[in-house]
Design a protein around this motif. Structure first.
Motif: not given
Length: 144
Positions: A49-51, A101, A53, A38-40
């Protein structure tokens, strides 16, 4: 001071030996339990929020908010089959992966305006800030 030699194989078995053992039909078993990275990112107007996947679809995700906690979860079930010529199964495998998450939201986030989209293997969740939390523009005061 005493130095004691130990056999590391007794205490730390090889990951390759444990997780890639051949099964009884000659295939290879591998296990993958991963939690997406994850990037926040914070901007002046909100958070993103970049997840990561890849391989999932937007239908696989569940995003919910409960008492200032944002929870992103996913479940994916996959069934693959191999058949011989007579149509009887010689091997049938099931795959299931899931993750969950959770993130504590700051009080500055507008919960009603949260949006999400999924593109190119990345889930983006946009969390806009409340008007009170936005930076105020520069103001000039006239001298009287």
């Amino acid at each position: 001071m005493n130095l004691v030699k130990t056999n590391p194989k007794l205490f730390f078995p090889s990951v390759m030996e444990d997780f890639l053992k051949p099964d009884f039909m000659g295939g290879v078993q591998s296990f993958s339990n991963t939690i997406p990275a994850v990037n926040i990112k914070e901007t002046e107007t909100g958070f993103t929020i970049e997840l990561a996947s890849p391989g999932l679809k937007k239908e696989n995700f569940n995003i919910e908010i409960d008492e200032n906690v944002l929870t992103i979860s996913s479940e994916k079930k996959l069934e693959s089959e191999s058949q011989n010529e007579s149509g009887k199964y010689t091997r049938k495998e099931f795959s299931f992966s899931s993750f969950k998450r959770s993130f504590n939201l700051p009080e500055t986030v507008k919960e009603d305006d949260i949006k999400a989209n999924y593109e190119n293997g990345v889930l983006y969740v946009m969390l806009p800030k409340k008007d009170e939390a936005l930076p105020k523009p520069k103001r000039f005061i006239e001298i009287g």
